[in-house]
Design a protein around this motif. Structure first.
Motif, PDB file in Angstrom:
ATOM      1  N   ASN A  10      -6.343   3.430  -7.201  1.00 24.09           N
ATOM      2  CA  ASN A  10      -5.267   3.152  -8.145  1.00 24.09           C
ATOM      3  C   ASN A  10      -5.463   3.826  -9.495  1.00 24.09           C
ATOM      4  O   ASN A  10      -4.833   3.455 -10.479  1.00 24.09           O
ATOM      5  CB  ASN A  10      -5.101   1.641  -8.330  1.00 24.09           C
ATOM      6  CG  ASN A  10      -3.977   1.074  -7.487  1.00 24.09           C
ATOM      7  OD1 ASN A  10      -2.799   1.225  -7.814  1.00 24.09           O
ATOM      8  ND2 ASN A  10      -4.334   0.447  -6.374  1.00 24.09           N
ATOM      9  N   ASN A  12      -1.865   3.314  -4.975  1.00 27.00           N
ATOM     10  CA  ASN A  12      -0.787   3.377  -5.947  1.00 27.00           C
ATOM     11  C   ASN A  12      -1.363   3.969  -7.242  1.00 27.00           C
ATOM     12  O   ASN A  12      -2.432   4.565  -7.228  1.00 27.00           O
ATOM     13  CB  ASN A  12      -0.188   1.978  -6.168  1.00 27.00           C
ATOM     14  CG  ASN A  12       0.667   1.534  -4.983  1.00 27.00           C
ATOM     15  OD1 ASN A  12       1.726   2.094  -4.719  1.00 27.00           O
ATOM     16  ND2 ASN A  12       0.186   0.530  -4.249  1.00 27.00           N
ATOM     17  N   SER A  13      -0.642   3.830  -8.346  1.00 25.98           N
ATOM     18  CA  SER A  13      -1.115   4.414  -9.616  1.00 25.98           C
ATOM     19  C   SER A  13      -1.044   3.389 -10.736  1.00 25.98           C
ATOM     20  O   SER A  13      -0.649   3.689 -11.869  1.00 25.98           O
ATOM     21  CB  SER A  13      -0.264   5.648  -9.969  1.00 25.98           C
ATOM     22  OG  SER A  13      -0.386   6.636  -8.972  1.00 25.98           O
ATOM     23  N   ILE A  14      -1.457   2.170 -10.417  1.00 26.62           N
ATOM     24  CA  ILE A  14      -1.361   1.069 -11.376  1.00 26.62           C
ATOM     25  C   ILE A  14      -2.270   1.292 -12.577  1.00 26.62           C
ATOM     26  O   ILE A  14      -1.962   0.882 -13.699  1.00 26.62           O
ATOM     27  CB  ILE A  14      -1.694  -0.262 -10.669  1.00 26.62           C
ATOM     28  CG1 ILE A  14      -0.598  -0.576  -9.641  1.00 26.62           C
ATOM     29  CG2 ILE A  14      -1.830  -1.406 -11.658  1.00 26.62           C
ATOM     30  CD1 ILE A  14      -0.894  -1.762  -8.750  1.00 26.62           C
ATOM     31  N   ASN A  37     -11.808   4.442  -7.451  1.00 28.30           N
ATOM     32  CA  ASN A  37     -11.121   4.539  -8.732  1.00 28.30           C
ATOM     33  C   ASN A  37     -12.017   5.355  -9.667  1.00 28.30           C
ATOM     34  O   ASN A  37     -12.792   6.190  -9.215  1.00 28.30           O
ATOM     35  CB  ASN A  37     -10.843   3.137  -9.279  1.00 28.30           C
ATOM     36  CG  ASN A  37      -9.654   2.480  -8.589  1.00 28.30           C
ATOM     37  OD1 ASN A  37      -8.508   2.873  -8.778  1.00 28.30           O
ATOM     38  ND2 ASN A  37      -9.929   1.465  -7.769  1.00 28.30           N
ATOM     39  N   GLU A  46      -3.279  -1.035  -2.494  1.00 29.08           N
ATOM     40  CA  GLU A  46      -4.023   0.217  -2.290  1.00 29.08           C
ATOM     41  C   GLU A  46      -3.102   1.443  -2.382  1.00 29.08           C
ATOM     42  O   GLU A  46      -1.923   1.386  -2.054  1.00 29.08           O
ATOM     43  CB  GLU A  46      -4.688   0.168  -0.902  1.00 29.08           C
ATOM     44  CG  GLU A  46      -5.430   1.430  -0.533  1.00 29.08           C
ATOM     45  CD  GLU A  46      -5.850   1.451   0.931  1.00 29.08           C
ATOM     46  OE1 GLU A  46      -6.525   2.424   1.331  1.00 29.08           O
ATOM     47  OE2 GLU A  46      -5.494   0.513   1.674  1.00 29.08           O
ATOM     48  N   ARG A  59       0.831  -1.211   0.000  1.00 30.38           N
ATOM     49  CA  ARG A  59       0.000   0.000   0.000  1.00 30.38           C
ATOM     50  C   ARG A  59       0.864   1.259   0.000  1.00 30.38           C
ATOM     51  O   ARG A  59       1.894   1.338   0.662  1.00 30.38           O
ATOM     52  CB  ARG A  59      -0.875  -0.002   1.271  1.00 30.38           C
ATOM     53  CG  ARG A  59      -1.740   1.224   1.465  1.00 30.38           C
ATOM     54  CD  ARG A  59      -2.342   1.258   2.865  1.00 30.38           C
ATOM     55  NE  ARG A  59      -1.296   1.386   3.882  1.00 30.38           N
ATOM     56  CZ  ARG A  59      -0.956   0.407   4.718  1.00 30.38           C
ATOM     57  NH1 ARG A  59      -1.559  -0.767   4.670  1.00 30.38           N
ATOM     58  NH2 ARG A  59       0.016   0.593   5.599  1.00 30.38           N
ATOM     59  N   LEU A  80      -7.268  -3.148  -4.695  1.00 33.06           N
ATOM     60  CA  LEU A  80      -6.825  -2.194  -5.710  1.00 33.06           C
ATOM     61  C   LEU A  80      -7.476  -0.824  -5.502  1.00 33.06           C
ATOM     62  O   LEU A  80      -7.675  -0.066  -6.448  1.00 33.06           O
ATOM     63  CB  LEU A  80      -7.156  -2.720  -7.109  1.00 33.06           C
ATOM     64  CG  LEU A  80      -6.311  -3.878  -7.630  1.00 33.06           C
ATOM     65  CD1 LEU A  80      -6.900  -4.447  -8.910  1.00 33.06           C
ATOM     66  CD2 LEU A  80      -4.864  -3.446  -7.859  1.00 33.06           C
TER      67      LEU A  80
END
Length: 297
Positions: A160, A130-132, A188, A128, A100, A157
């Motif tokens: 993200n 992040n910028s995936i 999201n 959790e 995370r 997720l």
């Protein structure tokens, strides 16, 4: 924990970096036996420090076998730091990994996907904050790895930056996954397109029992459809569990009855043997008395 500390310090010395005091303290908490959790959360880790931690993990496979959970939350690993950690964990037997808040983007997501393709023990993965979702390739590889994984049960997720098209693409990988039970996609940008794709997939996916979608601008009717599908799956799981419980109870009762019958059968054989012996003794005694009487006559 001294083995961990000693190895970490020697790795740092070889790399010509100063051991991080916070990392030393966390390693000291590892007892070295029994199931353990390595908590390295909430400490900003440079790439060099992350590499030293990864090397320490790699060099202590016997001790690492006891570590079933690793928390690297809010460590600011970045893609490169995430990559060295994931490579070190490929041959481990960890069951929970928390990444995370590590500014993970495309390359980091690809590294996590690569970990999933080789590590078959993970059951919980938290990505959790992040910028995936910013890059299609990272999320695509991650979805592909999740599809083919046979032990991952929970995937987080949240936050993200996953957009509608990316969510729709990721959802399709869930069609062929029969293991993942809980998926968190809150906060999201999934929208109507992603919501429709997810709802459609869940018509066929019988494994997911919880899908969190709050904060995605998904219309209520789609949210209700998603919840209805997961409710169906939860009820199905509950029915299977109740059936398994009944079967186990019945098998236990049958085993108990079988054991009682075996015991009774053994006792019957013993009684039969005693009776035969007593009958033989009575016959011999009777024969002797008859002979004595005949001799007197």
């Amino acid at each position: 924990g001294q083995h961990w500390v000693s190895r970490y310090k020697s790795v740092c010395e070889a790399s010509r970096i100063e051991p991080l005091f916070g990392v030393v303290l966390r390693f000291e908490k590892l007892a070295g036996d029994g199931i353990e959790r390595l908590d390295l959360a909430n400490m900003p880790l440079s790439l060099k420090t992350a590499t030293a931690i990864a090397d320490t993990i790699t060099l202590l496979p016997e001790l690492m076998a006891n570590v079933k959970a690793i928390d690297l939350g809010d460590s600011m690993l970045g893609d490169e730091g995430c990559d060295v950690i994931c490579k070190a964990l490929k041959s481990s037997s960890i069951e929970e990994l928390i990444l995370r808040g590590n500014n993970i983007k495309q390359l980091g997501a690809i590294s996590v996907a690569s970990l999933l393709k080789e590590n078959r023990t993970l059951t919980k993965l938290c990505l959790e904050w992040n910028s995936i979702g910013l890059f299609d390739k990272g999320l695509f590889d991650l979805g592909e790895a999740v599809r083919d994984h046979h032990s991952l049960e929970e995937l987080d997720l949240r936050n993200n930056r996953i957009g509608p098209q990316a969510a729709a693409s990721f959802s399709r990988f869930l069609l062929d996954n029969h293991c993942l039970k809980r998926l968190d996609l809150r906060w999201n940008h999934i929208g109507i397109l992603g919501g429709k794709a997810l709802a459609e997939v869940l018509k066929s996916n019988m494994a997911l029992i919880a899908v969190a979608c709050t904060g995605n601008d998904i219309p209520d009717d789609l949210l209700q459809a998603i919840e209805s599908s997961t409710l169906r799956n939860r009820e199905s799981v509950q029915m299977r569990e109740e059936k398994d419980t009944l079967l186990k109870s019945r098998n236990k009762q049958l085993e108990s009855l079988s054991s009682q019958l075996r015991t009774q059968s053994t006792h019957a054989e013993e009684l039969k043997s005693v009776l035969a012996e007593k009958t033989k003794e009575m016959e011999e005694t009777s024969a002797m008395k008859m002979k004595v009487m005949e001799d007197k006559l």
